[in-house]
Scaffold this active site. Structure first.
Site, PDB file in Angstrom:
ATOM      1  N   LYS A   1       1.028  -0.875   0.673  1.00 45.75           N
ATOM      2  CA  LYS A   1      -0.301   0.079  -0.268  1.00 45.75           C
ATOM      3  C   LYS A   1       0.651   1.510  -0.095  1.00 45.75           C
ATOM      4  CE  LYS A   1      -4.230   1.276   2.048  1.00 45.75           C
ATOM      5  NZ  LYS A   1      -5.392   1.288   3.247  1.00 45.75           N
TER       6      LYS A   1
ATOM      7  N   GLU B   1     -18.794  -6.113  10.888  1.00 46.39           N
ATOM      8  CA  GLU B   1     -19.415  -5.964  12.144  1.00 46.39           C
ATOM      9  C   GLU B   1     -20.626  -6.757  13.081  1.00 46.39           C
ATOM     10  OE1 GLU B   1     -18.274  -2.568   9.123  1.00 46.39           O
ATOM     11  OE2 GLU B   1     -18.423  -4.880   9.185  1.00 46.39           O
TER      12      GLU B   1
ATOM     13  N   ARG C   1     -24.513  -2.888   8.376  1.00 43.85           N
ATOM     14  CA  ARG C   1     -24.550  -4.295   8.340  1.00 43.85           C
ATOM     15  C   ARG C   1     -24.410  -5.328   9.517  1.00 43.85           C
ATOM     16  NH1 ARG C   1     -19.365  -3.711   4.493  1.00 43.85           N
ATOM     17  NH2 ARG C   1     -18.503  -5.670   5.549  1.00 43.85           N
TER      18      ARG C   1
END
Length: 639
Positions: A286, A372, A400
């Site tokens: 990244k 979640e 969610r």
């Protein structure tokens, strides 16, 4: 002003089809130019930088090998899609990213045929790609290959495994590319991340493992038996059989996701020979290729505008702390007094401020990953065992876990405390991240306490209030960004449950606010006073339970009552209307209006512009009062 980078090859690319004419050497140069253009564009607009830099070579390779948009390329989450947008006919608008009327920061079906599936939350790509693959098998129109690119962080969510399990069962051609950068938004946690780390930890085995485990089904038949034997041998020598193969996927990798000399041959072979579900494991970094991003703790995940040469971000100064930081500091103060307080987040420790809590109480802070549903039920288990969990999630992420909120928390009346960040309209992230629905979907649950902070000082008191609630679930919501600059209390004091406050006494009209629109309501009240209309202003504080006495008093003592909230239809205003109807106040001529977010998804812009579009800034609140009172306005004069 820093000049734009020189990009002679990229200047020749208008659509992915233009990549077909480039040699592999030219594709490597194109990747360098694409990285430079991405950095330059995000320096102007701000946005998600690190993820896109990590997939530059992968983006070039996919578009060079496959035939988009006939082949359906689906990016999980979409944080990494900026280089993709540059190559797919949107370079001329790339410096409008995340701006009003500009390009979305995520993939968006209405924006381009090269975005076949919209995304902004994680772990949906494999399910969507499998849908395209099966539609192709069933004779759908112009659908070729389905390619899902999913990060290792997104692979920690159960939905990804549900999709892979189904794909392995169906055994249709499907290409999944695992973009493994060992970092989603925050460093990934959990057994899955450890498994991937172990999978490629033994360097001496890498080349043989790639051949034996990854390409068995792609080899010519005479060579397959030998490869199978090598694969079986390596099961005992190295890590063991891969989870992906057990789920019915052929596995290729790991390969260097920044090396086009590896990426291009692998993708070309997969395109030519794959006949079932296959997973390509690409290792990436990244922020790759931009030193300030590589050096950042989050690898430049989300940035404001910045100086390309130094990486220094350009942030407007503020005299007030952010709501997120106020929440974190308030929770730390409560936890210092009560060792039963614990904190839970779902892969967003920095975004929710719980990184600060974790520094102070490392054993009492839990990052469950992008999960979640699990995070909510894990919190419920903690509560059932006598702990005091604060489950901190963005409003749109809490959606969610709604089934778990209902069944595992509300029905059992467990005192889980939901700290709901990013409530209301959030700006550049647009509709996918707007906290529009939490009041409505929580307020219909029995025995739930729901609070909304009008300012940062109120938030301090609401953290203390939630800490004191031990007999039922509770939630408090607060927006993204900085507070309004009010005087802060030393520490929070629990509020009386279901009691609001009156800030300004008036006569003709009552304005009842829930949340941070209160500052706009007060501005509107001043403007109304200039017109000779004295308005009462009240802060509800609680969406549930309602302050029945205060609301009924406001309704009986004013010609008109207007509620204002940063939520969708069906929330606070609907509950107030139910109360007024049951009390028979509509029969007595009360003029009632409810100002809520409109019944539409609002595209990205500044928060102020988004609230203007929603009709909830001070001038629009003033106009609503005049309309309710039947006062027509011509120019600046009352008619």
């Amino acid at each position: 002003m820093i000049e734009r980078p020189k990009t002679p090859l990229l200047d020749r690319v208008n659509l992915p089809s233009d990549l077909k004419a480039l040699s592999d050497r030219q594709l490597r140069q194109l990747a360098d130019e694409l990285r430079a253009e991405t950095i330059s564009a995000v320096s102007v607009t701000g946005g998600h930088l690190g993820a896109g830099l990590g997939v530059v070579e992968l983006t070039v390779a996919i578009h060079a090998v496959f035939d988009t948009p006939r082949d359906k390329l689906i990016w999980d989450v979409g944080h990494q899609c900026y280089p993709h947008k540059i190559l797919t006919g949107r370079r001329d608008r790339i410096r409008t990213l995340r701006q009003k009327d500009g390009l979305s920061g995520f993939t968006k079906r209405s924006e381009s045929p090269y975005d076949p599936f919209g995304a902004a939350h994680s772990s949906t790509s494999i399910s969507a790609a499998l849908g395209f693959a099966m539609a192709r098998e069933l004779g759908a129109g112009d659908v070729g290959d389905a390619i899902a690119v999913i990060g290792d962080g997104s692979m920690s969510a159960g939905m990804a495994y549900e999709a892979m399990n189904n794909a392995g069962h169906l055994r249709k051609r499907l290409i999944v590319i695992l973009n493994d950068n060992e970092m989603s938004i925050a460093p990934p946690v959990g057994a899955m991340s450890a498994y991937l780390s172990r999978l490629y930890a033994g360097a001496p085995f890498q080349e043989l493992k790639a051949a034996a485990k990854g390409a068995v089904s792609l080899l010519p038949e005479p060579l397959q038996e030998g490869a199978r034997r090598a694969k079986d041998m390596l099961k005992h020598l190295a890590v063991g059989g891969t989870l992906f193969e057990e789920m019915g996927f052929s596995y290729v990798g790991p390969i260097d996701g920044h090396d086009l000399d590896q990426l291009l041959p692998v993708l070309r072979t997969v395109k030519a020979r794959a006949d079932g579900p296959i997973l390509i494991h690409a290792l990436t970094k990244k922020g790759k290729g931009y030193a300030p991003a590589e050096a950042a703790a989050d690898r430049g995940h989300a940035t404001a505008q910045f100086n390309v040469l130094t990486g220094e971000q350009k942030k407007a100064p503020s005299n007030a702390p952010s709501y997120t930081k106020v929440f974190a500091q308030s929770l730390i103060r409560e936890a210092e007094l009560d060792d039963r307080i614990v904190a839970i987040t779902a892969a967003m420790p920095d975004g929710t401020g719980l990184n600060l809590f974790a520094e102070r109480f490392p054993r009492r802070c839990f990052d469950v990953g992008i999960a979640e549903q699990h995070g909510v039920t894990f919190s419920a288990g903690l509560a059932a065992a006598g702990m005091k969990p604060f489950c901190a999630m963005y409003s749109t992420f809490l959606q969610r876990g709604y089934d778990q909120v209902v069944h595992d928390v509300a029905i059992q009346r467990l005192p889980v405390r939901f700290a709901i960040d990013r409530a209301g309209l959030v700006g550049a992230d647009g509709a996918t991240h707007a906290g529009s629905f939490d009041i409505a979907f929580l307020a219909n649950l029995p025995d739930f306490v729901i609070m909304a902070a009008a300012d940062e000082a109120e938030l301090v008191h609401m953290v203390a209030t939630a800490a004191a609630i031990d007999d039922r679930p509770s939630a408090f919501r607060f927006p993204r960004g900085d507070g309004v600059g009010v005087e802060m209390p030393e520490r929070g004091a629990p509020l009386e449950i279901g009691r609001g406050r009156i800030l300004r006494e008036g006569g003709q009209v009552a304005l009842l606010s829930l949340g941070t629109r209160l500052s706009e309501v007060l501005i509107a009240a001043e403007a109304l006073a200039q017109r000779g209309i004295r308005a009462t202003v009240a802060d509800a504080r609680f969406a549930k339970p309602l302050d029945r006495d205060m609301i009924l008093q406001l309704a009986r003592n004013h010609e008109a009552l207007i509620t204002i909230e940063e939520g969708a239809i069906g929330g606070f205003g609907s509950h107030v209307a139910q109360l007024l109807a049951e009390a028979g106040l509509f029969d007595r001529g009360l003029r009632y209006r409810s100002m809520v977010l409109p019944d539409t998804f609002i595209d990205q812009a500044s928060p102020a512009d988004m609230y203007a579009t929603a009709g909830m800034n001070a001038p629009q609140i003033e106009a609503k009062v005049l309309e309710a009172l039947g006062i027509a306005v011509v120019g600046e004069r009352r008619a």
